[in-house]
Design a protein around this motif. Sequence first.
Motif, PDB file in Angstrom:
ATOM      1  N   ILE A  98       0.855  -1.190   0.000  1.00  0.00           N
ATOM      2  CA  ILE A  98       0.000   0.000   0.000  1.00  0.00           C
ATOM      3  C   ILE A  98       0.895   1.246   0.000  1.00  0.00           C
ATOM      4  O   ILE A  98       1.818   1.348   0.810  1.00  0.00           O
ATOM      5  CB  ILE A  98      -0.917   0.018   1.242  1.00  0.00           C
ATOM      6  N   THR A  99       0.631   2.123  -0.942  1.00  0.00           N
ATOM      7  CA  THR A  99       1.409   3.368  -1.006  1.00  0.00           C
ATOM      8  C   THR A  99       0.595   4.473  -0.337  1.00  0.00           C
ATOM      9  O   THR A  99      -0.585   4.653  -0.665  1.00  0.00           O
ATOM     10  CB  THR A  99       1.677   3.738  -2.481  1.00  0.00           C
ATOM     11  N   ILE A 100       1.213   5.173   0.604  1.00  0.00           N
ATOM     12  CA  ILE A 100       0.498   6.269   1.279  1.00  0.00           C
ATOM     13  C   ILE A 100       1.309   7.562   1.178  1.00  0.00           C
ATOM     14  O   ILE A 100       2.486   7.536   0.834  1.00  0.00           O
ATOM     15  CB  ILE A 100       0.228   5.934   2.771  1.00  0.00           C
ATOM     16  N   ASP A 101       0.618   8.690   1.483  1.00  0.00           N
ATOM     17  CA  ASP A 101       1.299   9.982   1.323  1.00  0.00           C
ATOM     18  C   ASP A 101       2.353  10.233   2.390  1.00  0.00           C
ATOM     19  O   ASP A 101       3.442  10.704   2.090  1.00  0.00           O
ATOM     20  CB  ASP A 101       0.264  11.127   1.288  1.00  0.00           C
ATOM     21  N   SER A 102       2.044   9.879   3.632  1.00  0.00           N
ATOM     22  CA  SER A 102       3.071  10.104   4.657  1.00  0.00           C
ATOM     23  C   SER A 102       2.873   9.150   5.824  1.00  0.00           C
ATOM     24  O   SER A 102       1.762   8.663   6.082  1.00  0.00           O
ATOM     25  CB  SER A 102       3.002  11.549   5.160  1.00  0.00           C
ATOM     26  N   TRP A 103       3.935   8.864   6.488  1.00  0.00           N
ATOM     27  CA  TRP A 103       3.937   7.884   7.575  1.00  0.00           C
ATOM     28  C   TRP A 103       3.903   8.617   8.912  1.00  0.00           C
ATOM     29  O   TRP A 103       4.733   9.490   9.152  1.00  0.00           O
ATOM     30  CB  TRP A 103       5.206   7.041   7.456  1.00  0.00           C
ATOM     31  N   THR A 104       2.931   8.286   9.748  1.00  0.00           N
ATOM     32  CA  THR A 104       2.846   8.942  11.059  1.00  0.00           C
ATOM     33  C   THR A 104       2.707   7.881  12.144  1.00  0.00           C
ATOM     34  O   THR A 104       2.550   6.686  11.835  1.00  0.00           O
ATOM     35  CB  THR A 104       1.597   9.840  11.139  1.00  0.00           C
ATOM     36  N   GLU A 105       2.738   8.374  13.376  1.00  0.00           N
ATOM     37  CA  GLU A 105       2.556   7.440  14.488  1.00  0.00           C
ATOM     38  C   GLU A 105       1.185   6.768  14.432  1.00  0.00           C
ATOM     39  O   GLU A 105       1.033   5.599  14.759  1.00  0.00           O
ATOM     40  CB  GLU A 105       2.675   8.209  15.801  1.00  0.00           C
ATOM     41  N   GLN A 106       0.171   7.563  13.976  1.00  0.00           N
ATOM     42  CA  GLN A 106      -1.191   7.010  13.898  1.00  0.00           C
ATOM     43  C   GLN A 106      -1.257   5.859  12.871  1.00  0.00           C
ATOM     44  O   GLN A 106      -1.956   4.872  13.073  1.00  0.00           O
ATOM     45  CB  GLN A 106      -2.217   8.082  13.469  1.00  0.00           C
TER      46      GLN A 106
END
Length: 308
Positions: free
Chosen positions: A234-242
């Motif tokens: 899965i490609t996502i825009d940005s990686w966060t703690e959530q």
Amino acid sequence: MVPAVEIHDLHKQYAGGVVALKGINLTVPVGEFFGLLGPNGAGKTTTIGITTGLVRPSGGFVKVLGYDVVSQYRQSRRRIGLAAQELNFDWFFPIEELMILQAGYYGVPRKVARQRTAHLLELFGLSGKRRVKPRELSGGMKRRFQIARSLVHDPEILILDEPTAGVDVELRRMLWSYLTQLNQEGKTIILTTHYIEEAEKLCDRVAIIDHGRIITEGSPQKLMAGQNGDGLTITIDSWTEQTARALEGYDFNFTDGHIRILIPQPELRLTEIINQLTSAGALVQDVAISHSTLEDVFMELTGHGIDE
Ligand code: ATP
């Protein structure tokens, strides 16, 4: 019920000293479409050679519908139609005549042989070529003729050694559909192949052979289940703690904007995972589902690829 083929602790050492088989055990029930999958030199042709009485075993035994292939050669051999790896025709007779002659070797009356030949030539799209000699056939027609001829004595079992090696994609698909049809009509089919796709597409059950040993056997689905190839990318825009929290409990890693999740039957969890990521504030840009192949199974078990 007596199996179509029973192979027990089969060993083969050739005269030059090469050990081709190191104790093979296999049982192929009547009606099965069975594949022996392995790289060049694994021992496939040797196994077929012994089963059809062309090669002497050094140890162990093979029975065909209950008949020992050495001590009851005639009874066992007539139950098998063999399409060998090499095309071995008598090149000087028309193909129709060759089929009738072949039927004669197996004691099929000439009238029956004629009817069967006509039917098989029709089935394999060769009726128009019946008076032609094998050398005048195209490569693909030779292959089809070879299989048609192997069926002329109406054997219960059809054995094919690398039936689609070196043939183009169109003929391969055509052969696959003939073989599927023959199996559905009740023939037990055993083929050797080093084409993963062929084994996956056609076979109810596959045994993987490498260096003269059976490494594993089972349905392609069973062998492929649990391999690491099943998953989602899965490609996502940005990686966060959530996002990390949303994926808790999954076996995953994140690199270069792509989340790779290892999960069997990924399509069943796809929506749920996307929803979790979206709820965690991620923007999903792309999703790819991947599945294990028999190549993955082969790699995992042997430590090398099938073509290496
Ligand atoms: P391929 O797909 O290349 O035919 P295979 O899996 O069918 O491979 P086999 O032909 O059974 O493998 O060969 C197994 C081993 O036995 C190889 O090492 C091969 O060189 C050797 N071998 C095969 N036939 C003979 C023979 N007649 N004499 C000596 N060694 C042989």
